[in-house]
Write a protein that holds these residues in place. Structure first.
Motif, PDB file in Angstrom:
ATOM      1  N   ASN A  49     115.322  35.436  -6.984  1.00  0.00           N
ATOM      2  CA  ASN A  49     116.367  36.399  -7.045  1.00  0.00           C
ATOM      3  C   ASN A  49     115.740  37.687  -6.563  1.00  0.00           C
ATOM      4  O   ASN A  49     116.301  38.931  -7.086  1.00  0.00           O
ATOM      5  CB  ASN A  49     117.134  36.417  -8.379  1.00  0.00           C
ATOM      6  N   MET A  51     113.312  39.604  -7.811  1.00  0.00           N
ATOM      7  CA  MET A  51     112.775  40.486  -8.491  1.00  0.00           C
ATOM      8  C   MET A  51     111.240  40.835  -8.151  1.00  0.00           C
ATOM      9  O   MET A  51     110.624  41.673  -8.807  1.00  0.00           O
ATOM     10  CB  MET A  51     112.844  40.034 -10.056  1.00  0.00           C
ATOM     11  N   ALA A  72     120.754  43.199  -5.334  1.00  0.00           N
ATOM     12  CA  ALA A  72     121.902  43.369  -6.520  1.00  0.00           C
ATOM     13  C   ALA A  72     123.005  42.384  -6.500  1.00  0.00           C
ATOM     14  O   ALA A  72     123.286  41.656  -7.503  1.00  0.00           O
ATOM     15  CB  ALA A  72     122.434  44.621  -6.721  1.00  0.00           C
ATOM     16  N   ARG A  75     121.400  38.940  -6.785  1.00  0.00           N
ATOM     17  CA  ARG A  75     121.179  38.352  -8.298  1.00  0.00           C
ATOM     18  C   ARG A  75     122.601  38.171  -8.905  1.00  0.00           C
ATOM     19  O   ARG A  75     122.603  37.571 -10.033  1.00  0.00           O
ATOM     20  CB  ARG A  75     120.842  39.662  -9.213  1.00  0.00           C
ATOM     21  N   ARG A  76     123.636  38.705  -8.752  1.00  0.00           N
ATOM     22  CA  ARG A  76     124.922  38.428  -9.353  1.00  0.00           C
ATOM     23  C   ARG A  76     125.522  37.126  -8.936  1.00  0.00           C
ATOM     24  O   ARG A  76     126.259  36.625  -9.580  1.00  0.00           O
ATOM     25  CB  ARG A  76     126.011  39.715  -8.932  1.00  0.00           C
ATOM     26  N   PHE A  88     122.234  42.823 -24.325  1.00  0.00           N
ATOM     27  CA  PHE A  88     122.450  44.241 -24.238  1.00  0.00           C
ATOM     28  C   PHE A  88     122.791  44.711 -25.870  1.00  0.00           C
ATOM     29  O   PHE A  88     123.956  44.257 -26.057  1.00  0.00           O
ATOM     30  CB  PHE A  88     123.285  44.572 -23.185  1.00  0.00           C
ATOM     31  N   HIS A  90     123.838  47.088 -27.235  1.00  0.00           N
ATOM     32  CA  HIS A  90     125.032  48.143 -27.425  1.00  0.00           C
ATOM     33  C   HIS A  90     126.152  47.224 -26.898  1.00  0.00           C
ATOM     34  O   HIS A  90     127.327  47.972 -26.972  1.00  0.00           O
ATOM     35  CB  HIS A  90     124.753  49.249 -26.649  1.00  0.00           C
ATOM     36  N   VAL A 100     128.244  40.026 -15.984  1.00  0.00           N
ATOM     37  CA  VAL A 100     128.240  39.883 -14.354  1.00  0.00           C
ATOM     38  C   VAL A 100     129.682  39.737 -13.822  1.00  0.00           C
ATOM     39  O   VAL A 100     130.264  40.601 -12.852  1.00  0.00           O
ATOM     40  CB  VAL A 100     127.420  38.537 -13.932  1.00  0.00           C
ATOM     41  N   LEU A 103     130.465  43.402 -13.322  1.00  0.00           N
ATOM     42  CA  LEU A 103     129.764  43.894 -12.188  1.00  0.00           C
ATOM     43  C   LEU A 103     130.459  43.579 -10.984  1.00  0.00           C
ATOM     44  O   LEU A 103     130.398  44.332  -9.779  1.00  0.00           O
ATOM     45  CB  LEU A 103     128.490  43.534 -12.260  1.00  0.00           C
TER      46      LEU A 103
ATOM     47  N   ALA B 119     116.565  41.889 -17.906  1.00  0.00           N
ATOM     48  CA  ALA B 119     117.827  41.240 -17.857  1.00  0.00           C
ATOM     49  C   ALA B 119     119.063  41.877 -17.062  1.00  0.00           C
ATOM     50  O   ALA B 119     119.721  41.354 -16.385  1.00  0.00           O
ATOM     51  CB  ALA B 119     118.424  40.978 -19.256  1.00  0.00           C
ATOM     52  N   ALA B 120     118.983  43.345 -17.290  1.00  0.00           N
ATOM     53  CA  ALA B 120     119.835  44.342 -16.438  1.00  0.00           C
ATOM     54  C   ALA B 120     119.588  43.848 -14.835  1.00  0.00           C
ATOM     55  O   ALA B 120     120.664  43.867 -13.973  1.00  0.00           O
ATOM     56  CB  ALA B 120     119.829  45.464 -16.995  1.00  0.00           C
ATOM     57  N   GLU B 121     118.176  44.044 -14.720  1.00  0.00           N
ATOM     58  CA  GLU B 121     117.873  43.916 -13.217  1.00  0.00           C
ATOM     59  C   GLU B 121     118.370  42.637 -13.014  1.00  0.00           C
ATOM     60  O   GLU B 121     118.946  42.850 -11.652  1.00  0.00           O
ATOM     61  CB  GLU B 121     116.550  44.243 -13.151  1.00  0.00           C
ATOM     62  N   ALA B 122     118.172  41.544 -13.451  1.00  0.00           N
ATOM     63  CA  ALA B 122     118.310  40.197 -12.996  1.00  0.00           C
ATOM     64  C   ALA B 122     119.898  39.927 -13.019  1.00  0.00           C
ATOM     65  O   ALA B 122     120.314  38.852 -12.283  1.00  0.00           O
ATOM     66  CB  ALA B 122     117.766  39.139 -14.098  1.00  0.00           C
ATOM     67  N   MET B 123     120.915  40.640 -13.626  1.00  0.00           N
ATOM     68  CA  MET B 123     122.199  40.454 -13.682  1.00  0.00           C
ATOM     69  C   MET B 123     122.863  41.016 -12.347  1.00  0.00           C
ATOM     70  O   MET B 123     124.120  40.935 -12.018  1.00  0.00           O
ATOM     71  CB  MET B 123     122.981  41.077 -14.952  1.00  0.00           C
ATOM     72  N   GLY B 124     121.880  42.030 -12.049  1.00  0.00           N
ATOM     73  CA  GLY B 124     122.573  42.547 -10.679  1.00  0.00           C
ATOM     74  C   GLY B 124     122.934  44.025 -10.818  1.00  0.00           C
ATOM     75  O   GLY B 124     123.869  44.616 -10.066  1.00  0.00           O
ATOM     76  N   PHE B 125     122.410  44.875 -11.997  1.00  0.00           N
ATOM     77  CA  PHE B 125     122.504  46.309 -11.842  1.00  0.00           C
ATOM     78  C   PHE B 125     121.877  46.922 -10.969  1.00  0.00           C
ATOM     79  O   PHE B 125     120.521  46.445 -10.875  1.00  0.00           O
ATOM     80  CB  PHE B 125     122.105  46.555 -13.428  1.00  0.00           C
ATOM     81  N   GLY B 126     122.582  47.788 -10.070  1.00  0.00           N
ATOM     82  CA  GLY B 126     121.476  48.676  -9.430  1.00  0.00           C
ATOM     83  C   GLY B 126     120.966  49.716 -10.234  1.00  0.00           C
ATOM     84  O   GLY B 126     121.320  49.939 -11.339  1.00  0.00           O
ATOM     85  N   ARG B 129     123.102  52.459 -12.025  1.00  0.00           N
ATOM     86  CA  ARG B 129     123.986  51.368 -12.885  1.00  0.00           C
ATOM     87  C   ARG B 129     123.339  51.184 -14.094  1.00  0.00           C
ATOM     88  O   ARG B 129     123.836  51.336 -15.530  1.00  0.00           O
ATOM     89  CB  ARG B 129     124.766  50.674 -12.132  1.00  0.00           C
ATOM     90  N   GLN B 133     124.453  52.552 -17.607  1.00  0.00           N
ATOM     91  CA  GLN B 133     125.376  51.595 -18.654  1.00  0.00           C
ATOM     92  C   GLN B 133     124.416  50.834 -19.505  1.00  0.00           C
ATOM     93  O   GLN B 133     124.937  50.257 -20.387  1.00  0.00           O
ATOM     94  CB  GLN B 133     125.866  50.571 -17.783  1.00  0.00           C
ATOM     95  N   VAL B 134     123.294  50.944 -19.114  1.00  0.00           N
ATOM     96  CA  VAL B 134     122.391  50.109 -20.042  1.00  0.00           C
ATOM     97  C   VAL B 134     121.243  51.024 -20.819  1.00  0.00           C
ATOM     98  O   VAL B 134     121.166  51.037 -21.979  1.00  0.00           O
ATOM     99  CB  VAL B 134     121.425  48.923 -19.545  1.00  0.00           C
TER     100      VAL B 134
END
Lengths: 384, 253
Positions: A49, A51, A72, A75-76, A88, A90, A100, A103, B119-126, B129, B133-134
């Motif tokens: 993906n 990374m 990005a 990855r989605r 997360f 929060h 996702v 997103l 995880a944020a990166e892997a989910m597809g956050f730029g 963002r 957001q995180v």
């Protein structure tokens, strides 16, 4: 299908994490990348993906080079489950799962509905939707992690040591859950672990990496246990691979003996004749519903009063049983080894006795598995 | 101050609106503005220091050196440029808040667990963002902790600005009280200043509860089901429950 074509990852400091990897990861199956730490398995996973970007070589997902896609967006379309869940803190459980979809611009209601569907799918109580991650147990967090990865229904799921931070009991239940999910969903799963037992349990294919980032062997687990490619793989698998391999062969092909099973109201005299006739040192006594009650030894029968029903004699505990339909040869062998009579009791799913099998008879069955090997038999099922 | 009583209630009653009320409002304005400006500057500075690690040591040293300059000196240094406008107080006080806020923004962002970031990166956050957001929301408890320290320090420091003719409640203390040898305004000034600090601190605590309902409460600590959660959020919670600025609570006068 995911294809690695001569993929190498070399870091600026000269360290080579992955060295000329050629690997085909079949669609709709679970492929486990396994190896000691620093063998490049996680790096390989992360190159899928983007990374991590490969230094040379090409990775394609369904024929498409991953570098042709925006990271990005790519990855989605690929689910990812990370060690320690990576939730997360929060966001509520439902919002974590809907990450996702949000997103991707789904509207809130649709994303929430999807989150609730997924909670049910991974076995999370609906009450947990509004909780925050710190209010969950490690196992629950990991389930949320899996649900989050599945939220947008990606065809590919990457899992990076997802179950390594939970205790063994929880880990086993999460593994069972994943096997169940995969039977339902048929995702292309790439699973990284350093635990060979986990790999054997979960993988349709296992790719063993050696330090230095080289692929040592890629094979079905049953093949891997039967024929490790070299000393490194053999050493990594561990010493009892012969016994572990029995997990891949069903117990239902065992020949169970029904004649050594007698009802509790059978008089000792009759039992004596049965024992003498079959040369059986142990007989299994069952109740009216054919559930096991215990073992009686031929020695005890010779001294007991001829008219006493077997049920009134002091019986020896029957120990573990195995389920003939579902269990593997490994479970049968385990039951026999643990049995005080040296015999395993095979039962149906509702617990009624089918028959018994002695260690020596198991040995023959195991030996025939070894023989099948020579004829290159296909492995059957994988439970146990 | 002779045989006068410490507090003359009749004076308080007759001066409730002016000067007491006016000075209080002035004090509030002179302290809230630097806190908000400081936060506005500290956020991008802190984010930049995390993004470009090499930036942090010089920035950290600079804000610390600025913090070390006595406030009274800074006020007089600015006088020729800003004369007797509120900026003469606001600029130095804003600079001082940075010494607390920048390290807190940096620490807050650094405390975002690595697996959360990944995880944020892997989910597809730029990158942007992910920050908005995180990372910043997860850093919020530590940032608010810094804000509490900065707020209390600023409220107490504003009084000093009275030496250059500004300073809200400080004026009450200096002009009305000290110069006239009259204790009542001094007592009123001190009490109100302390009360204001308590009030703002309390408001920030409430704000934090409201903004970060996800932080573990200390009362629930030690319960079951916290195994891995505890590790990832312990840092955030300890910082959230008491103001723990990296530089400690330095008092200025």
């Amino acid at each position: 299908m995911i294809t690695f074509d001569g993929v190498t990852k070399r870091y600026p400091d000269g360290n080579v994490a992955v060295d000329h990897l050629d690997l085909e990861i079949p669609a709709g199956q679970t492929t486990v990348l396994v190896g000691p730490s620093g063998c490049g398995k996680t790096t390989s996973l992360r190159m899928i993906n983007r990374m991590v970007e490969p230094s040379t070589g090409r990775i394609r997902v369904d024929g498409r080079d991953v570098r042709d896609q925006d990271p990005a967006e790519l990855r989605r379309s690929i689910g990812y489950v990370i060690q320690q869940a990576g939730l997360f803190p929060h966001r509520t459980v439902a919002d974590n799962i809907a990450t996702v979809p949000y997103l991707l611009g789904w509207d809130r209601r649709r994303a929430r509905t999807r989150a609730h569907e997924l909670m049910e799918l991974v076995g999370l109580d609906a009450d947990l939707a509004r909780r925050y991650p710190h209010q969950l147990s490690g196992g629950q967090q990991q389930r949320v992690g899996v649900a989050r990865a599945l939220a947008a229904d990606p065809p590919v799921l990457l899992m990076d040591e997802p179950f390594s931070a939970v205790d063994p009991v929880v880990r086993t239940s999460l593994q069972d859950e994943l096997l169940r999910l995969q039977q339902e969903l048929h995702k292309t799963i790439v699973f990284v672990t350093h635990d060979i037992d986990e790999a054997v349990r979960l993988g349709d294919t296992i790719a063993v990496f050696r330090p230095g980032g080289r692929l040592a062997q890629a094979a079905a687990p049953e093949r891997l246990l039967a024929e490790p490619a070299d000393d490194f793989v053999e050493g990594f698998i561990g010493y009892d691979r012969g016994v572990r391999r029995l997990s891949f062969f069903p117990a239902r092909e065992l020949r169970l003996r029904g004649d050594a099973v007698l009802a509790a109201d059978t008089p000792v005299a009759t039992a004596r004749a049965v024992a003498a006739g079959g040369g059986e040192p142990w007989l299994l006594v069952v109740d009216d519903a054919r559930r096991p009650r215990g073992w009686v030894s031929a020695d005890l029968l010779t001294t007991a009063d001829a008219q006493t029903p077997l049920g009134d004699l002091p019986l020896v505990g029957f120990g573990h049983v195995f389920t003939v339909e579902d269990d593997s040869l490994r479970a049968a062998l385990d039951a026999a080894v643990l049995s005080p009579a040296g015999r395993a009791v095979g039962v149906t799913q509702d617990g009624t006795v089918v028959g018994v099998v002695a260690q020596s008879e198991l040995g023959e069955a195991i030996w025939s598995v070894g023989n099948d090997d020579a004829r290159d038999a296909e492995p059957v099922g994988q439970d146990g | 101050m002779g045989d006068q009583p410490l507090v003359r209630w009749d004076w308080i009653a007759s001066h409730l609106v002016d000067p007491i009320g006016t000075r209080l409002l002035e004090h509030l304005q002179l302290s809230i503005t630097p806190i908000l400006l400081g936060l506005l500057l500290a956020l991008p500075l802190g984010v930049a220091c995390v993004r470009w690690r090499a930036l942090y040591p010089p920035v950290f040293t600079t804000v610390n050196i600025l913090y070390a300059i006595p406030s009274i000196a800074l006020f007089f240094l600015l006088l020729p440029y800003t004369s007797f406008s509120a900026w003469t107080a606001i600029i130095p006080l804003t600079v001082y808040t940075l010494a607390v806020l920048v390290p807190n923004v940096v620490d807050g962002l650094n405390q975002v667990p690595d697996h959360v970031r990944q995880a944020a990166e892997a989910m597809g956050f730029g990158p942007l963002r992910r920050l908005v957001q995180v990372e910043l929301p997860v850093a919020l408890p530590v940032v608010i902790a810094g804000l509490r320290v900065a707020a209390v320090a600023t409220i107490s420091m504003v009084s000093v600005a009275s030496l250059v003719g500004l300073g809200g409640l400080g004026q009450l203390i200096l002009t009305e009280g000290f110069r006239r040898q009259f204790p009542t305004p001094i007592v009123v000034g001190i009490v109100l200043s302390v009360a204001l600090a308590f009030l703002v601190d309390g408001l920030l605590v409430l704000l934090q509860r409201w903004w970060t309902p996800w932080t573990p409460r200390p009362a629930r600590a030690g319960g079951r089901n916290r195994r891995s959660a505890a590790a990832s959020t312990a840092a955030a919670s300890s910082a959230a429950d008491r103001p723990a600025a990296p530089e400690g609570r330095r008092r200025r006068a």
